[in-house]
Design an enzyme around this catalytic site. Structure first.
Site: not given
Length: 279
Positions: A142, A155
């Site tokens: 990501s 995350y």
């Protein structure tokens, strides 16, 4: 390193029932690529398999947090698909909340999905990949594996770890027939943030507002992201940015590795606010 020809061999995709994973499957199936599709959503997985009828597709319902289930699923895949040349790990979820709002259980849940699910499926399929004349592993990290925003600690933690796992595994497999790459998407219009989790301590209305604010910043179509990821897999790329925002953030972090948050704080302000009550 020669490009990888996926036609006639099997590509394994996790998180395949929706979002980027499903778009990758839709892109590969018409080209004659055999597919092994993994997800926990049986209904969506079955619907996708029906849509892709006419090509060799197997579906595997599995919770990637369950190591034993993952190992058993990999054995099933290897038995049905004798020539696996690519693994693309798209499975993942999100979690909103500041550290003092989150429980350890909530943070471990996300790490189990995003990190350990990626590690377990890679570990158990590696012997099959090494048996091929050439193979490639693509891990979806990501942009938050490059820059860590406030309000996204679980995350960012999990995706930074996926990045580290991918890089270490690439070095470990140096000189073998298996190459490893990480993809860093940003701003892809999937449902990950809107359907992701948030800390139980957060007012649901506040969490929905923060998720909507972040989703509004996404501009890349999932099909475009899928095409970029497939190209990266075929080219056996080690590092791939997906989306204009990813390229900008990558450059910003390189330029200001300890001060990039000053530039990101303002545009992300609404997306990280999980405290201000909804009027």
């Amino acid at each position: 390193m020669k490009h990888l020809d996926l036609v006639g061999s099997t590509t394994v995709i996790t998180g395949a029932a929706n979002g980027i994973g499903a778009e990758i499957a839709r892109l590969l199936a018409p080209r004659g690529v055999h597919l092994a599709l993994l997800d926990h959503d049986r209904a969506a997985l079955d619907a996708l398999a029906t849509e892709l009828a006419g090509t060799t597709v197997t579906t595997h319902v599995v919770d990637l947090r369950d190591d034993d289930a993952v190992f058993a699923t990999a054995a099933q895949i290897a038995a049905v698909h004798p020539r696996i040349t690519a693994l693309i790990t798209c499975a993942g979820s999100s979690m909103l909340g500041d550290l003092d709002q989150l429980t350890m259980e909530e943070m471990r849940w996300l790490t189990d999905v995003n990190l350990w699910g990626t590690v377990s499926i890679t570990k158990t399929l590696l012997p099959s990949l090494r048996a091929a004349p050439a193979a490639h592993i693509t891990h979806l990290a990501s942009v938050y594996a490059l820059a860590a925003p406030a309000g996204r600690i679980p995350y960012a933690l999990s995706k930074f770890a996926v990045r580290g796992f991918s890089e270490a595994l690439r070095h470990e497999l140096e000189g073998t027939t298996v190459s490893v790459g990480a993809v860093y998407p940003a701003g892809v219009r999937t449902g990950i943030i809107l359907h992701g989790r948030y800390a139980a301590a957060i007012d649901p209305a506040v969490a929905a507002r923060a998720a909507a604010a972040q989703a509004a910043m996404y501009h890349t179509d999932p099909a475009d992201a899928a095409a970029r990821i497939v190209r990266a897999t075929e080219r056996r790329a080690a590092r791939t940015m997906v989306g204009r925002e990813a390229r900008l953030i990558d450059a910003l972090v390189r330029l200001a590795p300890t001060a990039y948050w000053r530039a990101l704080r303002r545009p992300l302000r609404a997306a990280i606010d999980t405290r201000t009550p909804v009027d």
